[in-house]
Design a protein around this motif. Structure first.
Motif, mmCIF file in Angstrom:
data_model
loop_
_atom_site.group_PDB
_atom_site.id
_atom_site.type_symbol
_atom_site.label_atom_id
_atom_site.label_comp_id
_atom_site.label_asym_id
_atom_site.label_seq_id
_atom_site.Cartn_x
_atom_site.Cartn_y
_atom_site.Cartn_z
ATOM 1 N N ALA A 1 0.824 -1.208 0.000
ATOM 2 C CA ALA A 1 0.000 0.000 0.000
ATOM 3 C C ALA A 1 0.858 1.257 0.000
ATOM 4 O O ALA A 1 2.016 1.250 0.404
ATOM 5 C CB ALA A 1 -0.913 0.010 1.222
ATOM 6 N N ILE A 2 0.263 2.337 -0.467
ATOM 7 C CA ILE A 2 0.847 3.664 -0.334
ATOM 8 C C ILE A 2 0.249 4.273 0.925
ATOM 9 O O ILE A 2 -0.971 4.387 1.048
ATOM 10 C CB ILE A 2 0.536 4.543 -1.560
ATOM 11 C CG1 ILE A 2 0.930 3.831 -2.845
ATOM 12 C CG2 ILE A 2 1.218 5.893 -1.442
ATOM 13 C CD1 ILE A 2 0.448 4.530 -4.091
ATOM 14 N N VAL A 3 1.091 4.654 1.883
ATOM 15 C CA VAL A 3 0.617 5.127 3.183
ATOM 16 C C VAL A 3 0.702 6.647 3.238
ATOM 17 O O VAL A 3 1.742 7.233 2.913
ATOM 18 C CB VAL A 3 1.428 4.497 4.332
ATOM 19 C CG1 VAL A 3 0.921 4.998 5.678
ATOM 20 C CG2 VAL A 3 1.349 2.978 4.260
ATOM 21 N N PHE A 4 -0.403 7.266 3.670
ATOM 22 C CA PHE A 4 -0.457 8.720 3.818
ATOM 23 C C PHE A 4 -0.763 9.052 5.276
ATOM 24 O O PHE A 4 -1.699 8.507 5.870
ATOM 25 C CB PHE A 4 -1.546 9.329 2.930
ATOM 26 C CG PHE A 4 -1.311 9.145 1.458
ATOM 27 C CD1 PHE A 4 -0.503 10.011 0.754
ATOM 28 C CD2 PHE A 4 -1.907 8.086 0.778
ATOM 29 C CE1 PHE A 4 -0.296 9.847 -0.613
ATOM 30 C CE2 PHE A 4 -1.706 7.913 -0.571
ATOM 31 C CZ PHE A 4 -0.891 8.795 -1.265
ATOM 32 N N LEU A 5 0.002 9.969 5.835
ATOM 33 C CA LEU A 5 -0.206 10.422 7.199
ATOM 34 C C LEU A 5 -0.786 11.829 7.173
ATOM 35 O O LEU A 5 -0.263 12.725 6.503
ATOM 36 C CB LEU A 5 1.119 10.428 7.969
ATOM 37 C CG LEU A 5 1.067 10.922 9.417
ATOM 38 C CD1 LEU A 5 0.194 10.007 10.267
ATOM 39 C CD2 LEU A 5 2.476 11.023 9.997
ATOM 40 N N TYR A 6 -1.873 12.020 7.898
ATOM 41 C CA TYR A 6 -2.525 13.340 7.928
ATOM 42 C C TYR A 6 -1.781 14.271 8.878
ATOM 43 O O TYR A 6 -1.553 13.948 10.042
ATOM 44 C CB TYR A 6 -3.981 13.200 8.372
ATOM 45 C CG TYR A 6 -4.720 14.522 8.395
ATOM 46 C CD1 TYR A 6 -5.186 15.097 7.219
ATOM 47 C CD2 TYR A 6 -4.942 15.207 9.589
ATOM 48 C CE1 TYR A 6 -5.846 16.312 7.230
ATOM 49 C CE2 TYR A 6 -5.603 16.422 9.613
ATOM 50 C CZ TYR A 6 -6.058 16.975 8.424
ATOM 51 O OH TYR A 6 -6.712 18.174 8.434
#
Length: 455
Positions: free
Chosen positions: A432-437
């Motif tokens: 997965a491509i992980v995005f942190l807010y």
């Protein structure tokens, strides 16, 4: 005009939560299909006429959110107009009906129904519900069976718009009992049931059909049938109806004491309007029955109940205004003006919260598209810390997957986690491509290397 004067800034609000699943997504054939299945998002909700309203919006506005917001405002204004017609037909008092309709328009508890595109089901239902009430009153006054049949038909439409309309037979029974039935108490009860029998039968048929297609499972709701939980929900409803804010604070009790003082000053004159006052109180209590079992309170649950509080407050203000001496009448006129000003100030504050929540929601899919402008079909995107709500306003409690999907022509998969990044399970990272807010103008940070074809 009052609706647009207060809520015009809502026309420029961004999409939030379920809006991404609705705006520009439903066609007329899609809406017709909902006559045989749930319209809920993981919940068993039978609302085909509400679905049809979104399909009509798509035909008119395509993906233009402003058009959908315009429809919401028109629906709220129409509900207020029908409240005026219903009360005018019931009482013959235009000034009272107009005051109640104005209070309903600007009551802060209705803000989410007006601003949130996904919450219009209550407004659509209210239009049919109030239309049924008005036609029922006219049928009793004019003794015309065709008006009674039309009222039953509109009651059916209310049920097809929103399941909260199951309370309509009880509301019509209340109107019949308070304003038309005569004789002894038992005679009035029995007569009221006879006069409203068609509405009870219609609702029983609807509930049977609902149970058949959904196998009697509500689904997706956290329900609580404990007496204390029910009383707590009613307490929160009354707090928000009278004061407009959350319960259990000092200011709420101050407001409560002010209401008690005002009632004591207009009590004698209010006796002349006891039927209207009783109607308002009973509408508040009856309309909330479908929601009193839910775990937690949401402002939109009070939309139909706000009809009742508007009737009750209008009766109190009118009674106070007509009470001698003249100084007391002037005082109540001032109270009415201050109450309206307070409501409008509350509406503005609610609008500001929804505007801020919409901006947060709009930045997230844009940030994903900027970081990964091109993704292969089947790409998995994992999001950590995306805000679900902002000051009681939904941001991405639901709808994140549909919001991200709008940015890509190929199918992508979205996972949403509220855990700290360090506690993210391995399967959430795998492939997965992980995005942190992070928040702010550039709210997302990509964790790890982004796929080369996304650069």
């Amino acid at each position: 005009a009052l609706t647009f004067g207060v809520y015009r800034p809502a026309l420029r609000s961004e999409l939030v939560a379920d809006d991404f699943s609705l705006v520009g997504q439903l066609t007329i054939p899609d809406a017709i299909a909902y006559f045989g299945k749930t319209f809920g998002f993981g919940r068993n909700e039978y609302r085909p006429l509400t679905a049809l309203s979104y399909a009509v919006d798509r035909a008119l506005w395509q993906n233009n959110a402003e058009g959908y917001h315009l429809t919401n405002l028109l629906l709220h204004a129409a509900a207020a107009g029908l409240l005026l017609l219903f009360l005018r037909a019931l009482t013959g008092k235009f000034s009272f009906a107009l005051l109640a309709a104005c209070l309903f328009v600007i009551h802060p508890i209705n803000g989410s129904r007006v601003i949130w595109i996904s919450a219009r089901d209550g407004s659509v239902c209210a239009i049919f519900l109030l239309g049924a009430l008005a036609l029922f009153v006219l049928s009793r006054k004019q003794s015309r069976i065709v008006l009674h049949v039309m009222a039953v038909a509109l009651a059916g439409c209310a049920l097809l718009a929103y399941e909260g309309a199951v309370i309509l037979p009880a509301l019509i029974f209340t109107v019949e009992f308070l304003f038309f039935a005569g004789g002894s108490l038992w005679a009035r009860v029995a007569g009221s049931f006879r006069r409203t029998a068609a509405f009870w039968v219609l609702t029983a048929g609807y509930l049977s059909f609902w149970g058949l297609i959904f196998s009697e499972r509500v689904g997706g709701y956290d329900l609580s049938f404990g007496p204390l939980a029910i009383l707590d929900n009613y307490a929160r409803l009354l707090s928000n109806l009278f004061y407009g804010r959350n319960f259990y604070g000092r200011k709420e009790w101050v407001f409560g004491l002010i209401y008690v003082l005002l009632l004591s000053l207009c009590f004698r004159k209010l006796l002349a309007y006891w039927r209207l006052a009783a109607l308002g109180i009973l509408v508040v209590l009856i309309a909330f029955v479908p929601y009193c079992f839910t775990h937690g309170f949401a402002y939109r649950f009070g939309y139909i109940s706000s009809l009742g509080i508007s009737i009750f407050l209008a009766a109190c203000i009118l009674a106070g205004f007509q009470s001698p001496p003249r100084s007391r009448a002037a005082m109540f006129a001032g109270v009415g003006i201050l109450l309206c000003a307070y409501y409008v100030a509350g509406d503005r504050e609610i609008l500001s919260r929804w505007t801020a929540a919409g901006k947060i929601a709009a930045r997230i899919p844009q940030a994903v598209s900027n970081l990964c402008p091109n993704l292969p079909a089947g790409a998995v995107l994992t999001f950590v810390g995306i805000p679900r709500v902002y000051r009681d306003v939904p941001v991405f409690a639901t709808g994140l997957g549909d919001a991200i999907q709008r940015e890509y022509p190929v199918k992508v998969s979205v996972q949403q986690y509220d855990l700290p990044l360090a506690k993210l399970p391995p399967e959430a990272r795998r492939g997965a491509i992980v995005f942190l807010y992070r928040g702010g103008e550039h709210p997302l940070e990509g964790i790890g290397s982004l796929p080369s074809d996304s650069q």
